[in-house]
Scaffold this motif. Structure first.
Motif, PDB file in Angstrom:
ATOM      1  N   TYR A   1     120.287 -38.434  50.235  1.00  0.00           N
ATOM      2  CA  TYR A   1     118.841 -38.518  50.044  1.00  0.00           C
ATOM      3  C   TYR A   1     118.596 -39.223  48.718  1.00  0.00           C
ATOM      4  CZ  TYR A   1     113.923 -37.265  49.515  1.00  0.00           C
ATOM      5  OH  TYR A   1     112.563 -37.318  49.354  1.00  0.00           O
ATOM      6  N   GLN A   2     117.957 -40.397  48.799  1.00  0.00           N
ATOM      7  CA  GLN A   2     117.703 -41.219  47.612  1.00  0.00           C
ATOM      8  C   GLN A   2     118.983 -41.456  46.809  1.00  0.00           C
ATOM      9  OE1 GLN A   2     114.463 -39.316  45.490  1.00  0.00           O
ATOM     10  NE2 GLN A   2     112.944 -40.047  46.969  1.00  0.00           N
ATOM     11  N   GLY A   3     120.097 -41.599  47.526  1.00  0.00           N
ATOM     12  CA  GLY A   3     121.364 -41.904  46.873  1.00  0.00           C
ATOM     13  C   GLY A   3     122.160 -40.691  46.424  1.00  0.00           C
ATOM     14  N   TYR A   4     121.627 -39.497  46.607  1.00  0.00           N
ATOM     15  CA  TYR A   4     122.306 -38.261  46.195  1.00  0.00           C
ATOM     16  C   TYR A   4     122.856 -37.524  47.412  1.00  0.00           C
ATOM     17  CZ  TYR A   4     119.595 -38.975  41.896  1.00  0.00           C
ATOM     18  OH  TYR A   4     119.044 -39.506  40.747  1.00  0.00           O
ATOM     19  N   ARG A   5     124.010 -36.895  47.263  1.00  0.00           N
ATOM     20  CA  ARG A   5     124.537 -36.033  48.315  1.00  0.00           C
ATOM     21  C   ARG A   5     123.633 -34.822  48.460  1.00  0.00           C
ATOM     22  NH1 ARG A   5     129.929 -36.654  49.902  1.00  0.00           N
ATOM     23  NH2 ARG A   5     129.369 -35.077  51.468  1.00  0.00           N
ATOM     24  N   ILE A   6     123.463 -34.368  49.698  1.00  0.00           N
ATOM     25  CA  ILE A   6     122.560 -33.249  49.965  1.00  0.00           C
ATOM     26  C   ILE A   6     123.305 -31.934  49.806  1.00  0.00           C
ATOM     27  CG2 ILE A   6     121.109 -32.160  51.718  1.00  0.00           C
ATOM     28  CD1 ILE A   6     120.754 -35.050  52.860  1.00  0.00           C
ATOM     29  N   LEU A   7     122.699 -31.024  49.042  1.00  0.00           N
ATOM     30  CA  LEU A   7     123.303 -29.725  48.755  1.00  0.00           C
ATOM     31  C   LEU A   7     122.407 -28.604  49.267  1.00  0.00           C
ATOM     32  CD1 LEU A   7     124.272 -30.396  45.020  1.00  0.00           C
ATOM     33  CD2 LEU A   7     125.747 -30.680  47.023  1.00  0.00           C
ATOM     34  N   ALA A   8     123.032 -27.585  49.842  1.00  0.00           N
ATOM     35  CA  ALA A   8     122.321 -26.360  50.211  1.00  0.00           C
ATOM     36  C   ALA A   8     122.637 -25.326  49.143  1.00  0.00           C
ATOM     37  CB  ALA A   8     122.769 -25.868  51.585  1.00  0.00           C
ATOM     38  N   VAL A   9     121.575 -24.701  48.591  1.00  0.00           N
ATOM     39  CA  VAL A   9     121.746 -23.796  47.450  1.00  0.00           C
ATOM     40  C   VAL A   9     120.940 -22.528  47.665  1.00  0.00           C
ATOM     41  CG1 VAL A   9     122.067 -25.743  45.867  1.00  0.00           C
ATOM     42  CG2 VAL A   9     119.770 -24.780  46.199  1.00  0.00           C
ATOM     43  N   ASN A  10     121.195 -21.558  46.818  1.00  0.00           N
ATOM     44  CA  ASN A  10     120.333 -20.384  46.726  1.00  0.00           C
ATOM     45  C   ASN A  10     119.247 -20.763  45.708  1.00  0.00           C
ATOM     46  OD1 ASN A  10     119.059 -17.985  46.038  1.00  0.00           O
ATOM     47  ND2 ASN A  10     120.917 -16.762  46.210  1.00  0.00           N
TER      48      ASN A  10
ATOM     49  N   LEU B   1     122.259 -32.428  40.443  1.00  0.00           N
ATOM     50  CA  LEU B   1     123.449 -31.856  39.833  1.00  0.00           C
ATOM     51  C   LEU B   1     124.574 -32.881  39.782  1.00  0.00           C
ATOM     52  CD1 LEU B   1     123.507 -28.485  41.834  1.00  0.00           C
ATOM     53  CD2 LEU B   1     122.423 -28.906  39.617  1.00  0.00           C
ATOM     54  N   SER B   2     125.307 -32.831  38.705  1.00  0.00           N
ATOM     55  CA  SER B   2     126.551 -33.586  38.619  1.00  0.00           C
ATOM     56  C   SER B   2     127.652 -32.648  39.106  1.00  0.00           C
ATOM     57  CB  SER B   2     126.803 -34.024  37.171  1.00  0.00           C
ATOM     58  OG  SER B   2     127.997 -34.765  37.073  1.00  0.00           O
ATOM     59  N   VAL B   3     128.323 -33.030  40.199  1.00  0.00           N
ATOM     60  CA  VAL B   3     129.267 -32.139  40.877  1.00  0.00           C
ATOM     61  C   VAL B   3     130.693 -32.662  40.734  1.00  0.00           C
ATOM     62  CG1 VAL B   3     129.913 -31.142  43.109  1.00  0.00           C
ATOM     63  CG2 VAL B   3     127.488 -31.505  42.551  1.00  0.00           C
ATOM     64  N   SER B   4     131.614 -31.748  40.484  1.00  0.00           N
ATOM     65  CA  SER B   4     133.049 -32.065  40.497  1.00  0.00           C
ATOM     66  C   SER B   4     133.727 -31.064  41.427  1.00  0.00           C
ATOM     67  CB  SER B   4     133.643 -31.949  39.088  1.00  0.00           C
ATOM     68  OG  SER B   4     133.115 -32.939  38.238  1.00  0.00           O
ATOM     69  N   VAL B   5     134.290 -31.565  42.536  1.00  0.00           N
ATOM     70  CA  VAL B   5     134.948 -30.698  43.501  1.00  0.00           C
ATOM     71  C   VAL B   5     135.893 -31.546  44.362  1.00  0.00           C
ATOM     72  CG1 VAL B   5     133.136 -30.921  45.254  1.00  0.00           C
ATOM     73  CG2 VAL B   5     134.585 -28.888  45.232  1.00  0.00           C
ATOM     74  N   ASN B   6     136.991 -30.949  44.773  1.00  0.00           N
ATOM     75  CA  ASN B   6     137.934 -31.612  45.667  1.00  0.00           C
ATOM     76  C   ASN B   6     138.427 -32.945  45.098  1.00  0.00           C
ATOM     77  OD1 ASN B   6     139.460 -31.837  48.030  1.00  0.00           O
ATOM     78  ND2 ASN B   6     137.823 -32.899  49.136  1.00  0.00           N
ATOM     79  N   GLY B   7     138.555 -32.990  43.779  1.00  0.00           N
ATOM     80  CA  GLY B   7     139.034 -34.204  43.122  1.00  0.00           C
ATOM     81  C   GLY B   7     138.009 -35.325  43.084  1.00  0.00           C
ATOM     82  N   GLN B   8     136.764 -35.034  43.434  1.00  0.00           N
ATOM     83  CA  GLN B   8     135.720 -36.051  43.423  1.00  0.00           C
ATOM     84  C   GLN B   8     134.592 -35.637  42.480  1.00  0.00           C
ATOM     85  OE1 GLN B   8     134.455 -37.427  47.420  1.00  0.00           O
ATOM     86  NE2 GLN B   8     135.988 -36.004  48.221  1.00  0.00           N
ATOM     87  N   SER B   9     133.919 -36.626  41.955  1.00  0.00           N
ATOM     88  CA  SER B   9     132.731 -36.392  41.128  1.00  0.00           C
ATOM     89  C   SER B   9     131.580 -37.203  41.713  1.00  0.00           C
ATOM     90  CB  SER B   9     132.990 -36.808  39.679  1.00  0.00           C
ATOM     91  OG  SER B   9     133.976 -35.984  39.096  1.00  0.00           O
ATOM     92  N   PHE B  10     130.442 -36.572  41.885  1.00  0.00           N
ATOM     93  CA  PHE B  10     129.280 -37.260  42.442  1.00  0.00           C
ATOM     94  C   PHE B  10     128.033 -36.491  42.040  1.00  0.00           C
ATOM     95  CE2 PHE B  10     131.044 -34.327  45.549  1.00  0.00           C
ATOM     96  CZ  PHE B  10     129.950 -33.550  45.888  1.00  0.00           C
ATOM     97  N   LYS B  11     126.898 -37.079  42.305  1.00  0.00           N
ATOM     98  CA  LYS B  11     125.623 -36.416  42.028  1.00  0.00           C
ATOM     99  C   LYS B  11     125.003 -35.956  43.345  1.00  0.00           C
ATOM    100  CE  LYS B  11     124.310 -38.438  37.592  1.00  0.00           C
ATOM    101  NZ  LYS B  11     125.628 -39.021  37.288  1.00  0.00           N
ATOM    102  N   GLY B  12     124.478 -34.750  43.327  1.00  0.00           N
ATOM    103  CA  GLY B  12     123.855 -34.184  44.515  1.00  0.00           C
ATOM    104  C   GLY B  12     122.472 -33.656  44.192  1.00  0.00           C
ATOM    105  N   ILE B  13     121.681 -33.457  45.234  1.00  0.00           N
ATOM    106  CA  ILE B  13     120.335 -32.926  45.046  1.00  0.00           C
ATOM    107  C   ILE B  13     120.147 -31.687  45.912  1.00  0.00           C
ATOM    108  CG2 ILE B  13     119.380 -34.488  46.817  1.00  0.00           C
ATOM    109  CD1 ILE B  13     116.795 -34.563  45.084  1.00  0.00           C
ATOM    110  N   ALA B  14     119.559 -30.648  45.329  1.00  0.00           N
ATOM    111  CA  ALA B  14     119.367 -29.364  46.007  1.00  0.00           C
ATOM    112  C   ALA B  14     118.138 -29.441  46.911  1.00  0.00           C
ATOM    113  CB  ALA B  14     119.204 -28.250  44.977  1.00  0.00           C
ATOM    114  N   LEU B  15     118.376 -29.648  48.216  1.00  0.00           N
ATOM    115  CA  LEU B  15     117.276 -29.800  49.166  1.00  0.00           C
ATOM    116  C   LEU B  15     117.293 -28.779  50.284  1.00  0.00           C
ATOM    117  CD1 LEU B  15     117.130 -33.675  49.752  1.00  0.00           C
ATOM    118  CD2 LEU B  15     115.716 -32.305  48.229  1.00  0.00           C
ATOM    119  N   ASP B  16     118.383 -28.022  50.402  1.00  0.00           N
ATOM    120  CA  ASP B  16     118.557 -27.196  51.582  1.00  0.00           C
ATOM    121  C   ASP B  16     119.047 -25.806  51.196  1.00  0.00           C
ATOM    122  OD1 ASP B  16     118.371 -26.771  54.269  1.00  0.00           O
ATOM    123  OD2 ASP B  16     119.934 -28.195  54.834  1.00  0.00           O
ATOM    124  N   THR B  17     119.090 -24.924  52.187  1.00  0.00           N
ATOM    125  CA  THR B  17     119.652 -23.595  51.988  1.00  0.00           C
ATOM    126  C   THR B  17     120.131 -23.085  53.345  1.00  0.00           C
ATOM    127  OG1 THR B  17     119.303 -21.452  50.924  1.00  0.00           O
ATOM    128  CG2 THR B  17     117.520 -22.258  52.341  1.00  0.00           C
ATOM    129  N   GLY B  18     120.626 -21.873  53.375  1.00  0.00           N
ATOM    130  CA  GLY B  18     121.108 -21.274  54.616  1.00  0.00           C
ATOM    131  C   GLY B  18     121.366 -19.798  54.396  1.00  0.00           C
TER     132      GLY B  18
END
Length: 216
Positions: A143-152, A162-179
């Motif tokens: 979404y707008q170039g950011y990975r989509i994240l589901a958050v509380n 958010l600037s995310v580091s996980v699974n040996g990768q670094s990227f920026k994500g945006i909190a748009l979802d939940t579950g």
């Protein structure tokens, strides 16, 4: 001039002793403003002068007071609008907008969920996949170039980048979802991925985040 004024003085008297009538100020015939003002002051009459703002300019305000009876300008005032106050407001707004977001790294547990239509039934509306914040993500996991994240959202506000580091990768994500599984956890983030196989292969991993922007 004096003779002319003397000739109309009987008409200007605020009170007629013979008839017992009060003469209203606005019924007094117009005379040159200086003489009129002297007469009214002498007889203790306070005229009602209606005013109007003729012109306003940035940082200065010129107010012209006009006697509606004589159509003459009574006085003109030029008022400065304090620039200092304007600067203070601007500085305060600027300070608020530029408040730094803490970039201290926080550890989170990461899982993944599928973008596949068959696995996104709870997010499907009229054939489209829509996040909890109402964003249409039918055609992309970005979404707008950011990975989509589901958050509380009580832990990470919606709209946060958010600037995310996980699974040996670094990227920026945006909190748009939940579950449901995310809402019950305070330390988990769900990453939207392309399909079910990728989501299952991702498993549960440890990673970290730092805020680029907190909330919308």
């Amino acid at each position: 001039m004096l003779a002319a004024i003397a000739s109309i003085l009987p008409l200007l008297m605020p009170f007629n002793a013979d008839q017992g009538e009060c003469i209203k100020v606005n019924e007094i015939p117009p005379i040159p403003s200086v003489a009129r003002e002297e007469y009214l002051t002498e007889h203790g009459i306070t005229p009602i002068i209606k005013t109007e703002v003729k012109e306003k300019v940035v940082y200065k305000e010129r107010v012209v007071y006009v006697d509606r009876d004589t159509k003459e300008t009574v006085k003109t005032e030029v008022k400065d609008i304090p620039k200092k106050e304007t600067k203070q407001v601007t500085k305060a707004e600027s300070k608020k907008e530029s408040q730094p977001v803490s970039n201290q790294s926080q550890n989170f547990e990461f899982t993944a969920y599928s973008h596949e239509p068959s696995e996104a039934q709870s997010h499907r509306y009229n054939g489209k996949i829509v996040t909890a914040t109402g964003k249409d993500v039918t055609d992309s996991i970005y979404y707008q170039g950011y990975r989509i994240l589901a958050v509380n959202p009580s832990v990470i506000p919606y709209g946060s980048i958010l600037s995310v580091s996980v699974n040996g990768q670094s990227f920026k994500g945006i909190a748009l979802d939940t579950g449901g599984a995310i809402m019950s956890r305070s330390n988990r983030i769900d990453l939207m991925v392309t399909d079910t196989n990728e989501a299952m292969g991702f498993g549960v991993q440890q990673g970290s985040i730092s805020y680029v922007r907190k909330g919308w």
